[in-house]
Design a protein around this motif. Structure first.
Motif, short mmCIF file in Angstrom:
data_model
loop_
_atom_site.label_atom_id
_atom_site.label_comp_id
_atom_site.label_asym_id
_atom_site.label_seq_id
_atom_site.Cartn_x
_atom_site.Cartn_y
_atom_site.Cartn_z
N UNK A 26 12.32 43.23 -4.19
CA UNK A 26 11.61 42.77 -2.99
C UNK A 26 10.16 42.42 -3.29
N UNK A 27 9.54 43.08 -4.26
CA UNK A 27 8.19 42.69 -4.66
C UNK A 27 8.20 41.30 -5.28
N UNK A 28 9.18 41.01 -6.11
CA UNK A 28 9.29 39.68 -6.70
C UNK A 28 9.52 38.61 -5.65
N UNK A 29 10.36 38.94 -4.68
CA UNK A 29 10.62 37.97 -3.61
C UNK A 29 9.38 37.73 -2.76
N UNK A 30 8.62 38.78 -2.48
CA UNK A 30 7.42 38.60 -1.66
C UNK A 30 6.33 37.84 -2.40
N UNK A 31 6.19 38.07 -3.71
CA UNK A 31 5.21 37.32 -4.50
C UNK A 31 5.61 35.85 -4.56
N UNK A 32 6.90 35.58 -4.75
CA UNK A 32 7.36 34.19 -4.78
C UNK A 32 7.11 33.50 -3.45
N UNK A 34 4.77 34.31 -1.27
CA UNK A 34 3.32 34.14 -1.12
C UNK A 34 2.82 32.96 -1.95
N UNK A 35 3.32 32.82 -3.17
CA UNK A 35 2.90 31.69 -3.99
C UNK A 35 3.35 30.37 -3.40
N UNK A 36 4.53 30.35 -2.84
CA UNK A 36 5.01 29.15 -2.17
C UNK A 36 4.15 28.81 -0.96
N UNK A 37 3.78 29.83 -0.20
CA UNK A 37 2.93 29.61 0.97
C UNK A 37 1.53 29.13 0.58
N UNK A 38 0.99 29.70 -0.49
CA UNK A 38 -0.34 29.28 -0.96
C UNK A 38 -0.28 27.85 -1.49
N UNK A 39 0.83 27.47 -2.12
CA UNK A 39 0.97 26.10 -2.61
C UNK A 39 1.03 25.10 -1.46
N UNK A 48 -3.33 35.05 3.07
CA UNK A 48 -2.01 35.32 2.49
C UNK A 48 -2.11 36.38 1.40
N UNK A 49 -3.14 36.28 0.57
CA UNK A 49 -3.30 37.25 -0.52
C UNK A 49 -3.55 38.65 0.01
N UNK A 50 -4.39 38.76 1.02
CA UNK A 50 -4.67 40.08 1.60
C UNK A 50 -3.40 40.69 2.20
N UNK A 51 -2.66 39.89 2.93
CA UNK A 51 -1.41 40.36 3.53
C UNK A 51 -0.39 40.71 2.45
#
Length: 86
Positions: A26-32, A34-39, A48-51
């Protein structure tokens, strides 16, 4: 009396295995995510990073709790005290 030891060791192993596997996924999924959202929206990167970091801390606490439970089952097993008291 040995059944308590066997069950405790098996339970501790399962607790550590499952309790570390699913939070890692779930950590990997949430980082992926977040990176998609930041892109997609770079302007929202600080929010997004703080959340993301708050969410990762919550997810990681689940793994830590599972580790603590397995250490209690191995080293300070409350079921042994119940058997010894009889």
């Amino acid at each position: 009396m040995t059944i308590i030891g066997v069950v405790s060791i098996i339970t501790a192993g399962l607790t550590t295995g499952i309790g570390c596997m699913f939070p890692a996924l779930s950590e990997g999924k949430s980082v992926a995510s977040a990176l998609s959202s930041i892109a997609q929206q770079p302007d929202a990167a600080p929010t997004i990073t703080r959340t993301l970091f708050v969410g990762l801390a919550m997810i990681e606490s689940t793994a830590i709790y599972c580790f603590v439970v397995s250490m209690i089952l191995i080293f300070a097993n409350p079921f042994w005290n119940h058997v010894i008291a009889k």
